[in-house]
Design an enzyme around this catalytic site. Structure first.
Site, PDB file in Angstrom:
ATOM      1  N   SER A 114       5.269  -9.494   1.248  1.00 33.66           N
ATOM      2  CA  SER A 114       4.850  -8.219   0.686  1.00 33.66           C
ATOM      3  C   SER A 114       5.771  -7.163   1.284  1.00 33.66           C
ATOM      4  CB  SER A 114       3.392  -7.932   1.056  1.00 33.66           C
ATOM      5  OG  SER A 114       3.095  -6.582   0.788  1.00 33.66           O
ATOM      6  N   ARG A 172       2.224   7.307   1.941  1.00 36.77           N
ATOM      7  CA  ARG A 172       1.001   7.317   1.124  1.00 36.77           C
ATOM      8  C   ARG A 172       0.467   8.709   0.825  1.00 36.77           C
ATOM      9  NH1 ARG A 172       3.042   3.092  -0.662  1.00 36.77           N
ATOM     10  NH2 ARG A 172       2.467   1.116   0.268  1.00 36.77           N
ATOM     11  N   ASP A 193       1.578  -6.432  -9.390  1.00 37.35           N
ATOM     12  CA  ASP A 193       0.202  -5.958  -9.242  1.00 37.35           C
ATOM     13  C   ASP A 193      -0.108  -4.757 -10.126  1.00 37.35           C
ATOM     14  OD1 ASP A 193       0.976  -7.614  -7.116  1.00 37.35           O
ATOM     15  OD2 ASP A 193      -0.521  -6.783  -5.773  1.00 37.35           O
TER      16      ASP A 193
HETATM   17  N1  ARG Z   1       1.401  -2.525   8.112  1.00 39.01           N
HETATM   18  C1  ARG Z   1       2.097  -1.350   7.705  1.00 39.01           C
HETATM   19  C2  ARG Z   1       1.141  -0.222   7.574  1.00 39.01           C
HETATM   20  O1  ARG Z   1      -0.027  -0.419   7.516  1.00 39.01           O
HETATM   21  C3  ARG Z   1       2.889  -1.592   6.471  1.00 39.01           C
HETATM   22  C4  ARG Z   1       2.106  -1.874   5.244  1.00 39.01           C
HETATM   23  C5  ARG Z   1       3.039  -2.270   4.185  1.00 39.01           C
HETATM   24  N2  ARG Z   1       2.448  -2.290   2.895  1.00 39.01           N
HETATM   25  C6  ARG Z   1       2.772  -3.193   1.998  1.00 39.01           C
HETATM   26  N3  ARG Z   1       2.333  -3.054   0.806  1.00 39.01           N
HETATM   27  N4  ARG Z   1       3.509  -4.232   2.312  1.00 39.01           N
HETATM   28  O2  ARG Z   1       1.548   0.919   7.541  1.00 39.01           O
END
Ligand code: ARG
Length: 410
Positions: A182, A101, A21
């Site tokens: 993912s 993040r 990506d």
């Molecule tokens: N669902 C989790 C969250 O919102 C993990 C997200 C994972 N992200 C990813 N790019 N697979 O914190």
């Protein structure tokens, strides 16, 4: 080739992972915005070859690459404060992606400032939490920054279109169409979404897990470990001191052997979608249990209960992207103020996927064996309990006398 074209142009700083990506995004940004792309790679302990990723960013057209080793700060200033609060989203998720993040976004904004970039960009899709977390943080640091979220702008809709785009423009990617999940990984956890997991009834295949052994394949002998705490922070494992990041990685290794920290859940994303997620957080799971153990000895009852009432709101703030908000800072201050006496040691038994608390001790213990004992003691006067109970039952007796007593039939 694009690099030459884009030199000296307006800059965009992209949070770059080296995956399909963000590789496509480098090319797309250059085409769409006639800009120079500065690729920012955060090392959060995802266990990848950052030098190779930096090289790939250059080959893909980035004018500059900035790699930052953030592991120590991530552990000390993000994961540890979150663990001091016992944060657990919807009773299960230790927030391993959510807590990563804000630190990426903060450092990315520092790069943007240093590079005098007009915009920042990320590869989060338009359906998830991560776009919110990145962009909330960007704006907390610079309200004027332009945010480019390609997934919400471009016409590309899925993985196969991305691969076709990459082929068309000779973007170096290893991706194949059948990437099953993912995945997001850092030193605290691994998360999986998508693929067969989209059916919440389908069990995660054992081959999916990357950190932990399946409980069936773990040693038949339990492992006993002691976690030492000082003022709410874990500082040692069985007597040996570790810096925060090293402590987490060491516990990951120990926990993984015993299959600790697998979570399979359907969670509520901030944007309103339910999503199936699977996580591996071995060290975090151990630390969550151990911290509770030391707190149980050292926290006053009312402080503990009041603090517990803030865990759900605090957790939502992290999950929903409000790490850099005044309300998170406020709650953090309150939670941390309660941690000054949380010093001591928790003993855990790791066995077949469980991390069980089996002992706790503390120089600051509020537990008084003399009072708690079932044997005769000299401090506590059992007779006092009679009046305590009678006064607390006063209302109940009064209601009953007025015919308004309990409606319980059985
Ligand atoms: N669902 C989790 C969250 O919102 C993990 C997200 C994972 N992200 C990813 N790019 N697979 O914190």
């Amino acid at each position: 080739m694009q690099r030459e074209k884009s030199k000296g142009k307006k800059k965009v700083v992209l949070a770059y992972s080296g995956g399909l990506d963000t590789s496509v995004i480098i090319h797309w940004l250059i085409e769409q915005y006639q800009c120079e792309v500065v690729a920012f790679c955060a090392d959060l302990g995802q266990g990848e070859d950052l030098a190779a990723i930096a090289d790939k960013a250059k080959r893909t057209g980035a004018g500059k690459v900035v790699v930052a080793d953030l592991k120590a700060v991530f552990a000390r200033n993000y994961i540890f404060p979150m663990l001091r609060a016992n944060a657990l989203y919807e009773g299960s998720y230790l927030l391993g992606t959510a807590i990563a993040r804000p630190i990426i976004a903060k450092k990315q904004m520092e790069v943007a400032k240093a590079e005098k970039a007009f915009a920042v960009s990320h590869g989060a899709t338009g359906k998830g939490n991560d776009q919110v977390r990145f962009e909330m943080a960007y704006q907390a640091f610079d309200p004027t920054i332009k945010i480019i979220a390609p997934w919400r702008e471009w016409g590309l809709t899925g993985r196969s279109e991305l691969i076709a785009y990459a082929k068309r423009y000779h973007i170096p990617v290893e991706a194949t169409l059948e990437k099953p999940y993912s995945i997001d990984r850092n030193l605290f956890h691994v998360s999986y979404e998508g693929g067969v997991l989209e059916d919440p009834w389908v069990a995660p295949p054992d081959s999916m897990y990357t950190l932990t052994a399946s409980p069936e394949a773990t040693p038949d002998v339990p492992c006993i470990i002691d976690i030492g705490y000082e003022e709410g922070n874990p500082v040692s494992i069985s007597g040996r001191r570790y810096a925060p990041a090293q402590l987490i990685m060491k516990l990951n290794a120990i926990g993984a052997i015993h299959g600790i920290g697998r979570v399979d859940m359907v969670e509520n994303r901030y944007i309103g979608i339910k999503s199936r997620g699977v996580y591996e957080t071995p060290g975090g799971t151990i630390l969550h249990v151990a911290h509770r153990g030391v707190e149980s000895l050292t926290l006053d009852r009312e402080v503990l209960h009041l603090r517990d009432s803030f865990i759900v709101p605090y957790t939502s703030l992290i999950y929903n992207g409000y790490w850099f908000s005044p309300e998170r800072a406020l709650l953090q201050g309150l939670i941390d103020a309660a941690q000054t006496g949380v010093t001591g040691t928790a003993r855990l038994k790791l066995y077949k996927g469980t991390a069980q608390l089996i002992g706790r001790k503390s120089p600051r213990s509020l537990y008084r064996p003399k009072v708690s004992t079932f044997e005769k003691d000299t401090v506590y006067v059992p007779k006092d309990a009679e009046g305590f109970i009678r006064l607390n039952a006063l209302r109940l007796r009064h209601l009953n006398r007025n015919g308004l007593g309990t409606t319980e039939k059985t």
